[in-house]
Design a protein around this motif. Structure first.
Motif: not given
Length: 168
Positions: A97, A99-100, A103
């Motif tokens: 989560k 990481n998303e 990004q």
């Protein structure tokens, strides 16, 4: 003539034979000895049987207790491993989560319009070519660090072969 007296018992003149009474006594004593010997043998056999039964009961209880201990110990280890697995899954989900989200932030921050707005907001000044650093990207500009691999101890190798996680 003889008259019988009502309250008197007539006695015979007879003397017991001493040999008959000796034989009877000897036979009775022999019978008593045989009975006593039989009782002692029965008691010994009974005691031996009771000892065997006690020993088998103690061994059965010992094996059951050992089996119970091993089962509980292994169940505890499995429970701990399952908890650790669930925690790792939760951490993995949280990391994905994050990481998303990062990004999304990178995509948002990499847009030219966003950069221009931030630079105006922060009152940044454009820099000329003379202050720029040039780098040749065809060669490796970074020093490669060799990873230091720690050699496992002999006991760690043995425990890893036995798959016993005692220290975890």
């Amino acid at each position: 003539m003889m008259m019988a007296l009502p309250n008197r018992v007539q006695y015979m003149n007879a003397v017991p034979n001493p040999e008959i009474t000796r034989e009877k006594r000897r036979a009775q004593e022999e019978e008593k000895r045989r009975l006593e010997k039989s009782r002692q043998e029965f008691a010994k056999k009974n005691a031996a049987r009771n000892n065997k039964m006690r020993m088998s009961a103690v061994l059965t209880i010992f094996f059951m207790a050992t089996g119970l201990f091993v089962t509980i110990f292994r169940s505890g280890m499995i429970y701990n491993m399952q908890n650790e697995y669930v925690q790792l899954q939760n951490e993995t989900r949280m990391t994905m989560k994050n990481n998303e989200a990062l990004q999304a932030e990178i995509i948002k921050a990499s847009s030219i319009g966003e950069i221009a707005e931030k630079s105006i907001e922060l009152e940044l000044v454009a820099v000329g070519q003379e202050s720029a650093i040039t780098a040749d990207l065809s060669k490796n500009n970074f020093i490669e660090d060799e990873p230091v691999v720690k050699q496992p101890k002999f006991t760690d190798k043995i425990f890893s072969m036995l798959n016993l996680n005692i220290f975890n």
